[in-house]
Design a protein around this motif. Sequence first.
Motif, PDB file in Angstrom:
ATOM      1  N   GLN A 133      -0.368  45.609  13.781  1.00  0.00           N
ATOM      2  CA  GLN A 133       1.012  45.160  13.625  1.00  0.00           C
ATOM      3  C   GLN A 133       1.324  44.887  12.156  1.00  0.00           C
ATOM      4  O   GLN A 133       0.539  44.256  11.448  1.00  0.00           O
ATOM      5  CB  GLN A 133       1.210  43.891  14.463  1.00  0.00           C
ATOM      6  N   VAL A 134       2.478  45.344  11.696  1.00  0.00           N
ATOM      7  CA  VAL A 134       2.927  45.114  10.324  1.00  0.00           C
ATOM      8  C   VAL A 134       4.167  44.225  10.387  1.00  0.00           C
ATOM      9  O   VAL A 134       5.186  44.624  10.956  1.00  0.00           O
ATOM     10  CB  VAL A 134       3.286  46.448   9.634  1.00  0.00           C
ATOM     11  N   GLY A 135       4.093  43.027   9.876  1.00  0.00           N
ATOM     12  CA  GLY A 135       5.240  42.120   9.941  1.00  0.00           C
ATOM     13  C   GLY A 135       5.405  41.545  11.342  1.00  0.00           C
ATOM     14  O   GLY A 135       4.556  41.740  12.213  1.00  0.00           O
ATOM     15  N   ASP A 136       6.504  40.842  11.540  1.00  0.00           N
ATOM     16  CA  ASP A 136       6.723  40.188  12.833  1.00  0.00           C
ATOM     17  C   ASP A 136       7.104  41.189  13.916  1.00  0.00           C
ATOM     18  O   ASP A 136       7.745  42.209  13.649  1.00  0.00           O
ATOM     19  CB  ASP A 136       7.843  39.149  12.722  1.00  0.00           C
ATOM     20  N   LEU A 137       6.711  40.858  15.134  1.00  0.00           N
ATOM     21  CA  LEU A 137       7.127  41.631  16.302  1.00  0.00           C
ATOM     22  C   LEU A 137       8.203  40.813  17.016  1.00  0.00           C
ATOM     23  O   LEU A 137       7.948  39.694  17.464  1.00  0.00           O
ATOM     24  CB  LEU A 137       5.935  41.862  17.228  1.00  0.00           C
ATOM     25  N   ALA A 138       9.407  41.367  17.070  1.00  0.00           N
ATOM     26  CA  ALA A 138      10.502  40.657  17.730  1.00  0.00           C
ATOM     27  C   ALA A 138      10.485  40.982  19.213  1.00  0.00           C
ATOM     28  O   ALA A 138      10.335  42.141  19.605  1.00  0.00           O
ATOM     29  CB  ALA A 138      11.837  41.090  17.123  1.00  0.00           C
ATOM     30  N   THR A 139      10.617  39.954  20.035  1.00  0.00           N
ATOM     31  CA  THR A 139      10.662  40.206  21.479  1.00  0.00           C
ATOM     32  C   THR A 139      11.573  39.185  22.140  1.00  0.00           C
ATOM     33  O   THR A 139      11.603  38.016  21.736  1.00  0.00           O
ATOM     34  CB  THR A 139       9.244  40.190  22.102  1.00  0.00           C
ATOM     35  N   ARG A 160       6.899  47.003  13.669  1.00  0.00           N
ATOM     36  CA  ARG A 160       6.309  48.134  12.957  1.00  0.00           C
ATOM     37  C   ARG A 160       4.796  48.068  13.115  1.00  0.00           C
ATOM     38  O   ARG A 160       4.204  46.991  13.093  1.00  0.00           O
ATOM     39  CB  ARG A 160       6.690  48.101  11.471  1.00  0.00           C
ATOM     40  N   PHE A 161       4.190  49.228  13.275  1.00  0.00           N
ATOM     41  CA  PHE A 161       2.750  49.293  13.487  1.00  0.00           C
ATOM     42  C   PHE A 161       2.126  50.365  12.617  1.00  0.00           C
ATOM     43  O   PHE A 161       2.779  51.337  12.248  1.00  0.00           O
ATOM     44  CB  PHE A 161       2.446  49.587  14.968  1.00  0.00           C
ATOM     45  N   GLU A 164       2.425  54.296   9.179  1.00  0.00           N
ATOM     46  CA  GLU A 164       3.263  53.205   9.650  1.00  0.00           C
ATOM     47  C   GLU A 164       4.446  53.780  10.417  1.00  0.00           C
ATOM     48  O   GLU A 164       5.083  54.736   9.978  1.00  0.00           O
ATOM     49  CB  GLU A 164       3.766  52.376   8.459  1.00  0.00           C
ATOM     50  N   LEU A 165       4.707  53.206  11.589  1.00  0.00           N
ATOM     51  CA  LEU A 165       5.822  53.715  12.379  1.00  0.00           C
ATOM     52  C   LEU A 165       6.509  52.585  13.138  1.00  0.00           C
ATOM     53  O   LEU A 165       5.882  51.587  13.476  1.00  0.00           O
ATOM     54  CB  LEU A 165       5.380  54.830  13.328  1.00  0.00           C
ATOM     55  N   PRO A 166       7.819  52.737  13.351  1.00  0.00           N
ATOM     56  CA  PRO A 166       8.540  51.730  14.121  1.00  0.00           C
ATOM     57  C   PRO A 166       8.243  51.911  15.608  1.00  0.00           C
ATOM     58  O   PRO A 166       8.094  53.039  16.075  1.00  0.00           O
ATOM     59  CB  PRO A 166      10.015  52.043  13.828  1.00  0.00           C
ATOM     60  N   LEU A 218       1.060  49.469  23.255  1.00  0.00           N
ATOM     61  CA  LEU A 218       0.109  50.579  23.211  1.00  0.00           C
ATOM     62  C   LEU A 218       0.640  51.773  24.009  1.00  0.00           C
ATOM     63  O   LEU A 218       0.465  52.923  23.620  1.00  0.00           O
ATOM     64  CB  LEU A 218      -1.268  50.139  23.731  1.00  0.00           C
ATOM     65  N   LEU A 219       1.328  51.491  25.117  1.00  0.00           N
ATOM     66  CA  LEU A 219       1.905  52.574  25.914  1.00  0.00           C
ATOM     67  C   LEU A 219       3.023  53.299  25.168  1.00  0.00           C
ATOM     68  O   LEU A 219       3.255  54.487  25.376  1.00  0.00           O
ATOM     69  CB  LEU A 219       2.479  52.030  27.225  1.00  0.00           C
ATOM     70  N   SER A 220       3.734  52.571  24.312  1.00  0.00           N
ATOM     71  CA  SER A 220       4.890  53.177  23.662  1.00  0.00           C
ATOM     72  C   SER A 220       4.521  53.885  22.362  1.00  0.00           C
ATOM     73  O   SER A 220       5.358  54.559  21.767  1.00  0.00           O
ATOM     74  CB  SER A 220       5.970  52.121  23.401  1.00  0.00           C
ATOM     75  N   LEU A 221       3.259  53.747  21.934  1.00  0.00           N
ATOM     76  CA  LEU A 221       2.834  54.489  20.744  1.00  0.00           C
ATOM     77  C   LEU A 221       2.706  55.966  21.100  1.00  0.00           C
ATOM     78  O   LEU A 221       2.349  56.307  22.218  1.00  0.00           O
ATOM     79  CB  LEU A 221       1.468  53.980  20.266  1.00  0.00           C
ATOM     80  N   PRO A 222       3.000  56.841  20.149  1.00  0.00           N
ATOM     81  CA  PRO A 222       2.806  58.262  20.443  1.00  0.00           C
ATOM     82  C   PRO A 222       1.335  58.535  20.753  1.00  0.00           C
ATOM     83  O   PRO A 222       0.445  57.874  20.202  1.00  0.00           O
ATOM     84  CB  PRO A 222       3.232  58.956  19.155  1.00  0.00           C
ATOM     85  N   VAL A 223       1.089  59.485  21.629  1.00  0.00           N
ATOM     86  CA  VAL A 223      -0.287  59.817  21.999  1.00  0.00           C
ATOM     87  C   VAL A 223      -1.061  60.278  20.761  1.00  0.00           C
ATOM     88  O   VAL A 223      -2.240  60.020  20.594  1.00  0.00           O
ATOM     89  CB  VAL A 223      -0.296  60.930  23.061  1.00  0.00           C
TER      90      VAL A 223
END
Length: 183
Positions: free
Chosen positions: A32-38, A67-68, A80-82, A131-136
């Motif tokens: 994780q890069v920076g805060d994760l908003a949820t 961002r991860f 790095e990707l959103p 993890l599910l939403s990251l590209p394969v």
Amino acid sequence: MEFKVIELEREPAEFDLQLPPDAVNFGEEAEQVGDLATSGSAEVIHEHRGPKDIVADIRLRGRFAGRFQTPCARCLEPVELPVAADFDLVFRPLGADADAPERSITASETEIGYYQGDGLLLEDVLREQVLLSLPVRTLCKPDCKGLCPHCGANRNLQPCSCDQGPNDPRWEALTDLRNRIKS
Ligand SMILES: [Zn+2]
Ligand SMILES: [Zn+2]
């Protein structure tokens, strides 16, 4: 943040959080890069399966955005990707489907999960959803040249000399050995 069934029975919960990078352990696949908003809400839904068989499910709806960094599939350099997604999930008590396995495999119930004990940790849900939403397969750029399979050099940074002589017998022997070890 924990959602306890006994508290949700009294009233649904809302959340709106900025999670710092160390709040959730995403393992080696994503950093994780920076805060994760949820933000979102949690409530209990009672499944009436019979007069005395009421199952307390937790329904969790919300979204996250952050961002991860994840390794490039070819050269392993961090990319790095959103990452952002909505979720609408139902969690049953672990064991609720033990005597009725057919319940959990119908197509419309693919989003069913399970919670253990008296509640659900938001962090656990986020770990899985992110993890599910990251590209394969993430690539640092579409034409990433990757690592040289022979010398391990990152071929985006500098061409290595292995390409010129692919039939060097010493490397062939090593490749044979590698293939034998793998098989
Ligand atoms: Zn790459
Ligand atoms: Zn090389």
